[in-house]
Write an enzyme that holds these catalytic residues in place. Structure first.
Site, PDB file in Angstrom:
ATOM      1  N   SER A 122       0.812  -1.221   0.000  1.00  0.00           N
ATOM      2  CA  SER A 122       0.000   0.000   0.000  1.00  0.00           C
ATOM      3  C   SER A 122       0.844   1.270   0.000  1.00  0.00           C
ATOM      4  CB  SER A 122      -0.901  -0.017   1.235  1.00  0.00           C
ATOM      5  OG  SER A 122      -0.078  -0.055   2.392  1.00  0.00           O
ATOM      6  N   GLY A 123       2.109   1.173  -0.462  1.00  0.00           N
ATOM      7  CA  GLY A 123       2.924   2.390  -0.601  1.00  0.00           C
ATOM      8  C   GLY A 123       2.515   3.139  -1.862  1.00  0.00           C
TER       9      GLY A 123
ATOM     10  N   LYS B 158       0.624  -5.513   5.141  1.00  0.00           N
ATOM     11  CA  LYS B 158       0.866  -6.419   6.268  1.00  0.00           C
ATOM     12  C   LYS B 158       0.712  -5.746   7.627  1.00  0.00           C
ATOM     13  CE  LYS B 158       5.875  -6.621   5.669  1.00  0.00           C
ATOM     14  NZ  LYS B 158       7.014  -7.502   5.756  1.00  0.00           N
TER      15      LYS B 158
ATOM     16  N   GLU C 283      19.787  17.573  -4.804  1.00  0.00           N
ATOM     17  CA  GLU C 283      20.412  16.485  -4.048  1.00  0.00           C
ATOM     18  C   GLU C 283      21.606  15.962  -4.825  1.00  0.00           C
ATOM     19  OE1 GLU C 283      17.273  13.688  -3.213  1.00  0.00           O
ATOM     20  OE2 GLU C 283      16.439  14.939  -1.652  1.00  0.00           O
TER      21      GLU C 283
ATOM     22  N   HIS D 169      22.549   4.766   2.379  1.00  0.00           N
ATOM     23  CA  HIS D 169      22.439   6.224   2.451  1.00  0.00           C
ATOM     24  C   HIS D 169      23.584   6.712   3.334  1.00  0.00           C
ATOM     25  CE1 HIS D 169      20.954  10.257   2.981  1.00  0.00           C
ATOM     26  NE2 HIS D 169      19.975  10.021   2.130  1.00  0.00           N
TER      27      HIS D 169
ATOM     28  N   ARG E 167      25.687   9.129  -4.010  1.00  0.00           N
ATOM     29  CA  ARG E 167      25.657   8.424  -2.725  1.00  0.00           C
ATOM     30  C   ARG E 167      26.701   7.346  -2.544  1.00  0.00           C
ATOM     31  NH1 ARG E 167      19.319   7.777  -1.763  1.00  0.00           N
ATOM     32  NH2 ARG E 167      19.120  10.017  -1.620  1.00  0.00           N
TER      33      ARG E 167
ATOM     34  N   HIS F   6      19.594   1.436   2.672  1.00  0.00           N
ATOM     35  CA  HIS F   6      18.510   2.376   2.390  1.00  0.00           C
ATOM     36  C   HIS F   6      17.592   1.924   1.259  1.00  0.00           C
ATOM     37  CE1 HIS F   6      16.650   6.312   2.214  1.00  0.00           C
ATOM     38  NE2 HIS F   6      17.026   6.497   0.956  1.00  0.00           N
TER      39      HIS F   6
ATOM     40  N   GLU G  52       9.827  -0.232  -5.297  1.00  0.00           N
ATOM     41  CA  GLU G  52      11.166  -0.663  -4.901  1.00  0.00           C
ATOM     42  C   GLU G  52      11.394  -2.167  -5.105  1.00  0.00           C
ATOM     43  OE1 GLU G  52      12.507   1.146  -1.310  1.00  0.00           O
ATOM     44  OE2 GLU G  52      14.218  -0.206  -1.124  1.00  0.00           O
TER      45      GLU G  52
ATOM     46  N   ARG H  25      21.143   4.212  -7.758  1.00  0.00           N
ATOM     47  CA  ARG H  25      19.980   5.086  -7.954  1.00  0.00           C
ATOM     48  C   ARG H  25      20.326   6.542  -7.672  1.00  0.00           C
ATOM     49  NH1 ARG H  25      15.763   7.091  -4.328  1.00  0.00           N
ATOM     50  NH2 ARG H  25      16.992   6.170  -2.653  1.00  0.00           N
TER      51      ARG H  25
ATOM     52  N   LEU I  60      10.685   7.461  -5.841  1.00  0.00           N
ATOM     53  CA  LEU I  60       9.247   7.762  -5.754  1.00  0.00           C
ATOM     54  C   LEU I  60       8.691   7.971  -7.157  1.00  0.00           C
ATOM     55  CD1 LEU I  60       9.132  10.198  -2.681  1.00  0.00           C
ATOM     56  CD2 LEU I  60       8.281   7.858  -2.765  1.00  0.00           C
TER      57      LEU I  60
HETATM   58  P1  FAD Z   1       6.597   0.812   0.189  1.00  0.00           P
HETATM   59  O1  FAD Z   1       6.211   2.223   0.295  1.00  0.00           O
HETATM   60  O2  FAD Z   1       7.707   0.352   1.045  1.00  0.00           O
HETATM   61  O3  FAD Z   1       5.317  -0.077   0.518  1.00  0.00           O
HETATM   62  C1  FAD Z   1       5.453  -1.464   0.704  1.00  0.00           C
HETATM   63  C2  FAD Z   1       4.103  -2.044   1.057  1.00  0.00           C
HETATM   64  O4  FAD Z   1       4.137  -3.458   0.910  1.00  0.00           O
HETATM   65  C3  FAD Z   1       3.645  -1.802   2.485  1.00  0.00           C
HETATM   66  O5  FAD Z   1       2.274  -1.487   2.451  1.00  0.00           O
HETATM   67  C4  FAD Z   1       3.804  -3.163   3.167  1.00  0.00           C
HETATM   68  O6  FAD Z   1       2.891  -3.423   4.207  1.00  0.00           O
HETATM   69  C5  FAD Z   1       3.485  -4.061   2.002  1.00  0.00           C
HETATM   70  N1  FAD Z   1       3.999  -5.420   2.119  1.00  0.00           N
HETATM   71  C6  FAD Z   1       5.289  -5.839   2.123  1.00  0.00           C
HETATM   72  N2  FAD Z   1       5.331  -7.175   2.205  1.00  0.00           N
HETATM   73  C7  FAD Z   1       4.050  -7.598   2.284  1.00  0.00           C
HETATM   74  C8  FAD Z   1       3.441  -8.856   2.411  1.00  0.00           C
HETATM   75  N3  FAD Z   1       4.145  -9.999   2.497  1.00  0.00           N
HETATM   76  N4  FAD Z   1       2.098  -8.928   2.472  1.00  0.00           N
HETATM   77  C9  FAD Z   1       1.351  -7.813   2.420  1.00  0.00           C
HETATM   78  N5  FAD Z   1       1.861  -6.592   2.290  1.00  0.00           N
HETATM   79  C10 FAD Z   1       3.195  -6.490   2.226  1.00  0.00           C
HETATM   80  N6  FAD Z   1      12.784   7.958  -2.411  1.00  0.00           N
HETATM   81  C11 FAD Z   1      12.679   9.108  -3.111  1.00  0.00           C
HETATM   82  O7  FAD Z   1      12.464   9.090  -4.324  1.00  0.00           O
HETATM   83  N7  FAD Z   1      12.800  10.309  -2.463  1.00  0.00           N
HETATM   84  C12 FAD Z   1      13.034  10.410  -1.137  1.00  0.00           C
HETATM   85  O8  FAD Z   1      13.113  11.501  -0.591  1.00  0.00           O
HETATM   86  C13 FAD Z   1      13.175   9.215  -0.392  1.00  0.00           C
HETATM   87  N8  FAD Z   1      13.442   9.265   0.936  1.00  0.00           N
HETATM   88  C14 FAD Z   1      13.460   8.102   1.647  1.00  0.00           C
HETATM   89  C15 FAD Z   1      13.627   8.152   3.026  1.00  0.00           C
HETATM   90  C16 FAD Z   1      13.578   6.991   3.783  1.00  0.00           C
HETATM   91  C17 FAD Z   1      13.774   7.066   5.274  1.00  0.00           C
HETATM   92  C18 FAD Z   1      13.353   5.743   3.145  1.00  0.00           C
HETATM   93  C19 FAD Z   1      13.272   4.472   3.942  1.00  0.00           C
HETATM   94  C20 FAD Z   1      13.210   5.686   1.763  1.00  0.00           C
HETATM   95  C21 FAD Z   1      13.255   6.850   1.010  1.00  0.00           C
HETATM   96  N9  FAD Z   1      13.093   6.822  -0.369  1.00  0.00           N
HETATM   97  C22 FAD Z   1      13.006   7.986  -1.074  1.00  0.00           C
HETATM   98  C23 FAD Z   1      12.812   5.554  -1.056  1.00  0.00           C
HETATM   99  C24 FAD Z   1      11.288   5.431  -1.284  1.00  0.00           C
HETATM  100  O9  FAD Z   1      10.609   5.934  -0.170  1.00  0.00           O
HETATM  101  C25 FAD Z   1      10.852   4.007  -1.512  1.00  0.00           C
HETATM  102  O10 FAD Z   1      11.681   3.379  -2.456  1.00  0.00           O
HETATM  103  C26 FAD Z   1       9.424   3.971  -2.038  1.00  0.00           C
HETATM  104  O11 FAD Z   1       8.592   4.706  -1.194  1.00  0.00           O
HETATM  105  C27 FAD Z   1       8.941   2.555  -2.145  1.00  0.00           C
HETATM  106  O12 FAD Z   1       7.557   2.573  -2.413  1.00  0.00           O
HETATM  107  P2  FAD Z   1       6.813   1.220  -2.676  1.00  0.00           P
HETATM  108  O13 FAD Z   1       5.405   1.560  -2.971  1.00  0.00           O
HETATM  109  O14 FAD Z   1       7.562   0.429  -3.664  1.00  0.00           O
HETATM  110  O15 FAD Z   1       6.937   0.400  -1.296  1.00  0.00           O
HETATM  111  C1  SIN Z   2      16.958  11.769   1.184  1.00  0.00           C
HETATM  112  O1  SIN Z   2      16.101  12.593   1.490  1.00  0.00           O
HETATM  113  O2  SIN Z   2      18.166  11.917   1.353  1.00  0.00           O
HETATM  114  C2  SIN Z   2      16.503  10.478   0.587  1.00  0.00           C
HETATM  115  C3  SIN Z   2      16.297  10.669  -0.847  1.00  0.00           C
HETATM  116  C4  SIN Z   2      16.230   9.357  -1.553  1.00  0.00           C
HETATM  117  O3  SIN Z   2      16.451   8.290  -0.971  1.00  0.00           O
HETATM  118  O4  SIN Z   2      15.973   9.393  -2.756  1.00  0.00           O
END
Ligand code: FAD
Ligand code: SIN
Length: 527
Positions: free
Chosen positions: A12-13, A34, A113, A241, A288, A349, A373, A384, A390
């Protein structure tokens, strides 16, 4: 218990929820998470989301910056597609209610950045991800065609294997019929059948002891697809990171955004000396991989536990107004970023590799898409570029949604899928057996498969991980299902893939640095 939907979305990201919103007008959607739907890597994103908006920036500059960071391994067509699709997806986010900071003249207040040649990061203060996740979750909760199942854990994808047919990796005709999903409140496994499934289960940060990722990031999507005989690639490219807050014992490690360096903060050793000029002419704003290796080297050669990030020379009011979240967090542990230097260490990270997808987000397995991701699109190559994940997540969720909608009429629900087989699994195992192996797995990965690798360390890691793998599989076969056991099993698979892919890469490139092969190979020797 069986359940049938048109679209099953695991995660749900940003990737999962935006896909769900886009397909929801074309059929019944089940969105599973989850924990609660807000607890995602997405909501912790700080710096922002990269997209070209104004001159002097241009698509070509964003493309070149991405290719340079990717160190020769990006798929150039994918980079071009994502950079060009990005502005339309930003508009979509704004339509869903996400707000990005603006200047007094109404233009976006763009940040810069590492690795970006221009200011091009749209952001909401220093908690962009929180803003995006909140607005998307609100939209999903309102949509009548989206059923949200929180505290539901996807255990395995359903394929022909579950109909008793032998499925081998690289078989051309593997199909995904949905997933077995454990309801964490009742401990019952639901057979969730879908015409189309999207995996958007996020990253693998918890492979390592020090990570910026929340505890949900356990590589479940990658491991499920690997078990279902899909194709995984580029797992050796783990992004550390450079600057997470040094605060021993805190999990996850709090991120100190790269945007702070983009704003003028500089890295220093504990005796207040700048050091990045020894490593790269872009100094603290180098990509990075270079900054993380430089910090790692300084810490190891000086025997220090951390280095400093110094923002104390910057305008204090501007600093607090741009980085309220970082300011507040540091203050809570007695560090005033307006006056004090911030102790920082690198932390795991982001996973650049993952489930291999084509330009429509389709995986090797039919009726199965992957985005965010968990996927490997070809955008990041060996490293990356900051804030490109995002944007990749929403662009590929869109591409997957368009493809899934156009293929929907050909897809059908598979009949005769057996329910989960509980036989032989009678008792929950003692937690200590799981937690001890979890700790050992993290130690192995952190000590042997970190920022700097050698053949000896990688071999040692594999031998030790295999012991934990065998113990955990034996436990899995006889225990009732539990989230922690499934997560450990999935992380071991992700760790195995990371180590073996690192062993296969006999060179140093991007995020993969091996002291036994410090040089880069010529690209014609790789492809
Ligand atoms: P996520 O947002 O991680 O969502 C994963 C989902 O999968 C969750 O809902 C989880 O519950 C679900 N899930 C996992 N396994 C299961 C399972 N077995 N069953 C059911 N559900 C499950 N990126 C940028 O571009 N810019 C930024 O500024 C940036 N800053 C960041 C800062 C931090 C601290 C972090 C940790 C990451 C950052 N990133 C940034 C990276 C970026 O946030 C992620 O790569 C991105 O949000 C991933 O999105 P997603 O939808 O793929 O997964
Ligand atoms: C950050 O804000 O430094 C994270 C950015 C990213 O992971 O893309």
């Amino acid at each position: 218990m069986k359940k049938e939907v048109d679209f099953l979305v695991i995660g749900s990201g940003l990737a999962g929820t935006s896909f769900a919103l886009k397909v929801a007008d074309h059929g019944k959607v089940c969105l599973i998470s989850k924990t609660n739907i807000e607890e995602t890597n997405t909501q912790y994103a700080q710096g922002g989301i990269a997209a070209v908006t104004y001159e002097p920036d241009s698509y070509e500059k964003h493309i070149q910056d991405t290719l340079i960071a990717g160190d020769g391994l990006c798929d150039e067509q994918v980079v071009r597609n994502v950079v060009r699709d990005a502005p339309a997806q930003i508009e979509e986010l704004i339509r869903w209610g996400a707000r990005f900071d603006k200047k007094s003249n109404g233009e976006f207040d763009l940040a810069r950045e590492g690795g970006h040649s221009e200011k091009r990061i749209l952001h909401h203060k220093d908690n962009t991800g929180f803003e995006i996740q909140k607005k998307l979750s609100e939209q999903a909760r309102k949509h009548k065609n989206i059923e949200i199942l929180e505290d539901h854990f996807a255990v395995d994808l359903i394929t022909q294997h579950h109909l008793g047919i032998l499925v081998k990796r690289y078989n051309q005709n593997i199909r995904c019929f949905g997933a077995y999903v454990l309801d964490l409140k009742t401990d019952q496994v639901i057979t969730l059948l879908a015409k189309t499934t999207l995996i958007a289960a996020g990253g693998v940060g918890n492979l390592y002891h020090t990570t910026t990722n929340p505890s949900i990031a356990t590589g479940d999507g990658i491991a499920m697809v690997y078990r279902a005989k899909g194709i995984i690639e580029n797992m050796e490219f783990v992004q550390f990171h450079p600057t997470s807050l040094y605060h021993p014992g805190e999990r996850p490690s709090f991120l100190v955004s790269e945007a702070l360096r983009g704003f003028g903060a500089v890295l220093k050793t504990q005796d207040s000396k700048e050091f990045m000029d020894k490593y790269d002419k872009r100094k603290s704003l180098a990509p990075r991989d270079i900054v993380a290796r430089a910090i790692d080297n300084e810490m190891k050669s000086r025997g220090d536990d951390y280095v400093f990030l110094d923002a104390s020379h910057l305008d204090p009011e501007e600093l607090v107004s741009h980085f309220p979240n970082i300011h507040e967090k540091c203050l809570s542990i007695g560090i005033d970023i307006r006056k004090d230097m911030i102790p920082v260490v690198p932390a795991a990270h982001y996973m650049c590799g993952g489930i291999k997808v084509d330009e429509h987000g389709a995986t090797w397995i039919k009726q199965l898409y992957a985005a965010g991701e968990t996927s490997s699109t070809g955008l990041h190559g060996a490293n990356r570029l900051a804030s490109n994940s995002l944007i990749e997540a929403i662009v590929y969720a869109d591409r997957s949604a368009q493809s899934a909608i156009s293929e929907a009429s050909k897809a059908s629900i598979q009949k005769n899928v057996p329910d989960w087989d509980y036989s032989g699994t009678s008792h929950p195992e003692e937690m200590i057996l799981i937690t001890q192996n979890f700790k050992e797995m993290q130690q192995i990965m952190s000590n042997y498969v970190g920022i700097v690798r050698t053949d000896l360390r990688l071999n040692r890691a594999l031998v030790r991980l295999e012991i934990i793998y065998r113990e955990t599989e034996a436990l899995y076969r006889k225990s009732t299902l539990s989230k922690s056991l499934c997560e450990l099993r999935n992380l071991i698979t992700a760790g195995y893939l990371t180590i073996t892919m690192a062993q296969d890469r006999k060179e140093s490139r991007g995020l993969h640095y091996n002291l036994d092969y410090p040089q880069k190979k010529a690209l014609h020797d790789i492809f």
